[in-house]
Design an enzyme around this catalytic site. Structure first.
Site, mmCIF file in Angstrom:
data_model
loop_
_atom_site.group_PDB
_atom_site.id
_atom_site.type_symbol
_atom_site.label_atom_id
_atom_site.label_comp_id
_atom_site.label_asym_id
_atom_site.label_seq_id
_atom_site.Cartn_x
_atom_site.Cartn_y
_atom_site.Cartn_z
ATOM 1 N N HIS A 149 0.643 -1.380 -0.020
ATOM 2 C CA HIS A 149 -0.302 -0.075 0.024
ATOM 3 C C HIS A 149 0.723 1.520 0.344
ATOM 4 O O HIS A 149 2.014 1.178 0.230
ATOM 5 C CB HIS A 149 -0.943 -0.096 1.329
ATOM 6 C CG HIS A 149 -1.993 -1.638 1.095
ATOM 7 N ND1 HIS A 149 -3.567 -0.447 -0.156
ATOM 8 C CD2 HIS A 149 -2.443 -1.901 1.367
ATOM 9 C CE1 HIS A 149 -4.284 -1.342 -0.380
ATOM 10 N NE2 HIS A 149 -3.815 -2.280 0.890
ATOM 11 N N ASP A 179 -0.355 7.341 -4.092
ATOM 12 C CA ASP A 179 -1.383 6.594 -4.276
ATOM 13 C C ASP A 179 -1.939 7.422 -5.630
ATOM 14 O O ASP A 179 -2.791 7.257 -6.729
ATOM 15 C CB ASP A 179 -2.778 6.086 -4.090
ATOM 16 C CG ASP A 179 -2.733 5.202 -3.446
ATOM 17 O OD1 ASP A 179 -1.618 4.211 -3.291
ATOM 18 O OD2 ASP A 179 -3.643 4.804 -2.125
#
Length: 406
Positions: A149, A179
Site C-alpha cells: 500500500h 496513490d
C-alpha cells in the site's frame, strides 16, 4: 454511434475529452481518482466490477450507507458487473474493449495475462488501445508480486525517510502520495501522452505505472544532490525538510500552527523586521546559527495567537500562512473563490458537496463537471448487455450463471 459508450457520441467543446471511451477495472483510490478526472473532463468511463464485491470502497461507509469517498471518486461513470474468471464474461469484455480507447487496471502484474486479457491479447483485438497498468512496483523486477500500500511504496522510494524529526521515526504523511501523485496523476500523464502518440502512429501502447518508481521520480532535488555528491539528504537536516529555520512549522500561543517558507533572503529579512528580530535579518538562514534562529522564532511565535500573527503577516512578502484543518480549508475565501467544492445530487445519498477539478479550464465552469452521480452496483448492466445484443432471456441466463451477478 456507440451503443456501449453512448456518452462518447456527444461531443462538447467545453469538455476536451468528450468522445474518449475508457474502460476502468481499477478500485479503491489510485485508478478511480484518475478516471474521475477523465470523466470530469468529458470521457465516457465504463467501470467494470467483479459481480461479488465490486469496488471495495463501495462498502466502506460507517453505518452501511453510501460511502461518500466512493461517490466522490466515481461520479461521471457507469457500472457493469462482469465475472472475468468465466469465459463468457471475458468474451463480453473483449467486445467492450474492441470499442475502447483506454483501459486502466490495477491488478498485480500477470493477472490480466493469465485471464487472456493482457496487453498483447487486447492489442490483437484493438491495436489503437492505450492500456494503463497501475501496480506497486511495476511490471518487471524482483518485487512485481509483492503486495503493498501507499506507505510501503513511499518507504521503498525514500520519500518516507525524508519526513519527520531526525531523532525519531519517520512520520506518515496525511495524504496518499504514491496513490494520488503517481497511481492517479502519472497514469493520466502517461495515458494522455500515449493518446497523443496514437495521433502520430495510429497505434496504442502500454503505460506501465510503478507507484514506487513514480515516487522516486518525485525526488528530483534530493536525488540530484545524492547522485552528484554520494551524500544523501536526511530528514530534518536538509533545507526543505526542516533542516533550516526559514522553512518550517511553528506553534502559536493558542496551540495552532503557522507555516513559514521564507526561503529567499528578501523574505526572511522582511520577516525578521516584522518580528522585531533585526539581529537575525542579515545573518542568512543557512548558517551554523540555525538552531539559535529556530529557537528564537519558536519563542517569538508562541507570543501571539495564529489569528494575530496572520493579521500581521498574511499580506506581507514573507511567505507565512496557516496550517489549516479541513473545516478551515473549505471556509477559506481563496478555496471558495476557486470553486473548490461543487454540488452533486445522488438518488440515494441526496445532496452532496464534493471536490471539483483541481485546476481551471477556460470555458469549463467548476459546477459543469458534475454530469452524472456515481453509479449503483451494476446499474448499467441491462443497458450495456442489450447494446451487445443480449435479450431478456440471455441476460437472465448471465445472471443465473453468475456472469454478471444477481
Amino acid at each position: 454511434m456507440s451503443a456501449i459508450f453512448p456518452f462518447s457520441d456527444v461531443l462538447d467543446a467545453k469538455f476536451p475529452l468528450s468522445g474518449l471511451k475508457v474502460v476502468d477495472l481499477t478500485r479503491l483510490l489510485p485508478g478511480p481518482h484518475a478516471t474521475l478526472m477523465l470523466g470530469d473532463l468529458g470521457a465516457d468511463v465504463l467501470k467494470v466490477e467483479d459481480p461479488q464485491l465490486g469496488d471495495y470502497l463501495r462498502w466502506g461507509a460507517p453505518g452501511g450507507g453510501e460511502n461518500p469517498a466512493f461517490l466522490q471518486l466515481n461520479r461521471n461513470k457507469r457500472s457493469l458487473t462482469l465475472n472475468l474468471k468465466a469465459e463468457e464474461g471475458r468474451e463480453i469484455f473483449r467486445k467492450i474493449v474492441a470499442e475502447a480507447d483506454v483501459l486502466l487496471e490495477s491488478f498485480r502484474p500477470g493477472v490480466m495475462a493469465r485471464l487472456g486479457l493482457g496487453y498483447d491479447d487486447l492489442k490483437a483485438i484493438n491495436s489503437r488501445l492505450v492500456y494503463c497498468a497501475i501496480s506497486g512496483y511495476g511490471q518487471d523486477g524482483p518485487y512485481i508480486n509483492r503486495p503493498g500500500h501507499d506507505l510501503n511504496y513511499i518507504g521503498f522510494a525514500g520519500a518516507l525517510g525524508q519526513t519527520g524529526p531526525k531523532d525519531a521515526a519517520p512520520v506518515i504523511p496525511g495524504v496518499q502520495i504514491a496513490d494520488l501523485a503517481v497511481g492517479s496523476l502519472m497514469s493520466l500523464i502517461g495515458l494522455l501522452a500515449a493518446l497523443q502518440g496514437r495521433q502520430i502512429s495510429g497505434e496504442g501502447r502500454m503505460v506501465d505505472i510503478s507507484m514506487t518508481g513514480g515516487v522516486i521520480g518525485l525526488l528530483p532535488y534530493q536525488a540530484a544532490i545524492y547522485l552528484a555528491t554520494d551524500e544523501p539528504t536526511r530528514r530534518s537536516e536538509w533545507r526543505l525538510n526542516g533542516g533550516q529555520p526559514e522553512y518550517g512549522v511553528y506553534e502559536t500561543a493558542d496551540g495552532r500552527y503557522l507555516t513559514v517558507g521564507a526561503l529567499e533572503p528578501k523574505f526572511f529579512t522582511r520577516l525578521c523586521e516584522l518580528l522585531e528580530m533585526p539581529e537575525y535579518a542579515e545573518v542568512g538562514t543557512v548558517s551554523p546559527r540555525a538552531d539559535e534562529i529556530r529557537a528564537a522564532l519558536t519563542a517569538k511565535f508562541r507570543q501571539k495567537s495564529r489569528a494575530e500573527w496572520l493579521a500581521l503577516l498574511a499580506d506581507e512578502d514573507v511567505c507565512v500562512g496557516p496550517a489549516y484543518d479541513l473545516q478551515e480549508v473549505f471556509e477559506d475565501p481563496q478555496a471558495i473563490a476557486r470553486g473548490t467544492v461543487v454540488q452533486a445530487e445522488h438518488p440515494k445519498a441526496g445532496k452532496l458537496r464534493q471536490l471539483g477539478l483541481p485546476f481551471k479550464l477556460d470555458g469549463l465552469e467548476p459546477q459543469a463537471v458534475v454530469r452524472e452521480p456515481a453509479p449503483s452496483f451494476g446499474e448499467h448492466n441491462l443497458e450495456i448487455l442489450s447494446a451487445l445484443g443480449y435479450d431478456a432471456a440471455g441476460i437472465e441466463r448471465l445472471q443465473k450463471n453468475n456472469i454478471i451477478g444477481k
